[in-house]
Scaffold this motif. Sequence first.
Motif, PDB file in Angstrom:
ATOM      1  N   GLY A  89       0.806  -1.220   0.000  1.00  0.00           N
ATOM      2  CA  GLY A  89       0.000   0.000   0.000  1.00  0.00           C
ATOM      3  C   GLY A  89       0.837   1.266   0.000  1.00  0.00           C
ATOM      4  O   GLY A  89       0.433   2.285  -0.569  1.00  0.00           O
TER       5      GLY A  89
ATOM      6  N   GLU B  90      -7.480  -7.140   3.918  1.00  0.00           N
ATOM      7  CA  GLU B  90      -8.295  -6.211   4.695  1.00  0.00           C
ATOM      8  C   GLU B  90      -7.647  -5.884   6.040  1.00  0.00           C
ATOM      9  O   GLU B  90      -7.793  -4.775   6.554  1.00  0.00           O
ATOM     10  CB  GLU B  90      -9.691  -6.787   4.888  1.00  0.00           C
ATOM     11  N   ARG B  91      -6.910  -6.837   6.588  1.00  0.00           N
ATOM     12  CA  ARG B  91      -6.203  -6.603   7.846  1.00  0.00           C
ATOM     13  C   ARG B  91      -5.170  -5.486   7.707  1.00  0.00           C
ATOM     14  O   ARG B  91      -4.819  -4.815   8.675  1.00  0.00           O
ATOM     15  CB  ARG B  91      -5.514  -7.894   8.289  1.00  0.00           C
TER      16      ARG B  91
ATOM     17  N   GLY C 201      -5.658  -2.849   5.741  1.00  0.00           N
ATOM     18  CA  GLY C 201      -6.339  -1.651   5.267  1.00  0.00           C
ATOM     19  C   GLY C 201      -6.565  -1.605   3.771  1.00  0.00           C
ATOM     20  O   GLY C 201      -6.722  -0.521   3.198  1.00  0.00           O
ATOM     21  N   LEU C 202      -6.597  -2.757   3.131  1.00  0.00           N
ATOM     22  CA  LEU C 202      -6.795  -2.832   1.685  1.00  0.00           C
ATOM     23  C   LEU C 202      -8.124  -3.490   1.360  1.00  0.00           C
ATOM     24  O   LEU C 202      -8.619  -4.325   2.119  1.00  0.00           O
ATOM     25  CB  LEU C 202      -5.654  -3.644   1.040  1.00  0.00           C
ATOM     26  N   ARG C 203      -8.703  -3.111   0.222  1.00  0.00           N
ATOM     27  CA  ARG C 203      -9.909  -3.779  -0.264  1.00  0.00           C
ATOM     28  C   ARG C 203      -9.494  -4.842  -1.271  1.00  0.00           C
ATOM     29  O   ARG C 203      -8.618  -4.592  -2.122  1.00  0.00           O
ATOM     30  CB  ARG C 203     -10.852  -2.775  -0.937  1.00  0.00           C
TER      31      ARG C 203
ATOM     32  N   ARG D  66     -10.870  -7.891  -4.100  1.00  0.00           N
ATOM     33  CA  ARG D  66     -12.003  -8.379  -4.889  1.00  0.00           C
ATOM     34  C   ARG D  66     -11.547  -9.547  -5.760  1.00  0.00           C
ATOM     35  O   ARG D  66     -10.556  -9.464  -6.479  1.00  0.00           O
ATOM     36  CB  ARG D  66     -12.525  -7.251  -5.781  1.00  0.00           C
TER      37      ARG D  66
ATOM     38  N   VAL E  66      -6.480  -5.866  -5.485  1.00  0.00           N
ATOM     39  CA  VAL E  66      -6.418  -5.135  -4.222  1.00  0.00           C
ATOM     40  C   VAL E  66      -6.296  -3.645  -4.515  1.00  0.00           C
ATOM     41  O   VAL E  66      -5.524  -3.230  -5.384  1.00  0.00           O
ATOM     42  CB  VAL E  66      -5.204  -5.607  -3.395  1.00  0.00           C
ATOM     43  N   THR E  67      -7.076  -2.845  -3.795  1.00  0.00           N
ATOM     44  CA  THR E  67      -6.985  -1.391  -3.896  1.00  0.00           C
ATOM     45  C   THR E  67      -6.935  -0.817  -2.481  1.00  0.00           C
ATOM     46  O   THR E  67      -7.271  -1.497  -1.510  1.00  0.00           O
ATOM     47  CB  THR E  67      -8.195  -0.790  -4.631  1.00  0.00           C
ATOM     48  N   ALA E  68      -6.525   0.436  -2.364  1.00  0.00           N
ATOM     49  CA  ALA E  68      -6.466   1.078  -1.059  1.00  0.00           C
ATOM     50  C   ALA E  68      -7.873   1.384  -0.582  1.00  0.00           C
ATOM     51  O   ALA E  68      -8.759   1.726  -1.372  1.00  0.00           O
ATOM     52  CB  ALA E  68      -5.648   2.362  -1.146  1.00  0.00           C
ATOM     53  N   SER E  69      -8.098   1.274   0.701  1.00  0.00           N
ATOM     54  CA  SER E  69      -9.420   1.544   1.281  1.00  0.00           C
ATOM     55  C   SER E  69      -9.694   3.038   1.276  1.00  0.00           C
ATOM     56  O   SER E  69      -8.773   3.849   1.309  1.00  0.00           O
ATOM     57  CB  SER E  69      -9.482   1.024   2.720  1.00  0.00           C
TER      58      SER E  69
END
Length: 257
Positions: free
Chosen positions: A190, A230-231, A233-235, A237, A254-257
């Motif tokens: 990230g 997600e742990r 801080g990432l989304r 899919r 994965v993208t940044a939240s």
Amino acid sequence: MKNAALLVNRASLSHKIRYAARNPARIAPHARRVARDTWLRLRHRDHVSYYRAVMASDTARDPDKAVGSASRARWRALGEMQFTYLTAHGLRPEHRMLDIGCGNLRAGRWFIDYLGPGAYYGIDISPDILVSAKHTLVAYGLQDKVPHLTPTRDLTLDFLPDAYFDVVHAHSVFSHSPLSVIDECLAHVGRVMAPGAFFDFTFDRTEGREHHVLREDFYYRTETLVALAERHGLRARFEEDWEKLPHGQSRIRVTAS
């Protein structure tokens, strides 16, 4: 109904016996892999050192097979498949790209040709495969694109700048990585991602018990990797359309939240 292939535990003795009975010609190659695995485990306790030795052994025999291509034609096809998918799903010529586990540029040579000069940054734990990558650059006349090719011992990405890359890509890396290595990558990726960036990675998917074969091939449940992202801080899919292509792995973005 679940796909039966996704429930198979390839590390189990019963699977090995059934597989050997159906594929007797593969018994001897597997026995050689087991012997090599035993020897390398004794010499290399940490996973990166172990897998670097695996890649040195495989690359010495055939660089294309070392990155998972049974033939040169398959090497070209798999590289083009990755490129076609990524350009249809967000990669643009003006982007800066980090290719984790770039290998001998099976897909990288397509990305380098497509992106601007200096916009491609490939890293790999194997110095041996990066020598082969340089041969690929010459073979395809890509020297003027001045790509970066750098060996690394870990996935902390600490030598790379903050918020720099628009696209991060890791094909067939997590399929050869224990969860600790994947966690390390997700904990740090990230930081190097620019606003709006995405990180695509492939993995070997199972819907049954998570397992590994000879510390070379790792099988994970999708929800395990999504939760790990997600742990940090990432989304994350799951990319269903990727599985429709003829390659054998699954894919998460994965993208940044």
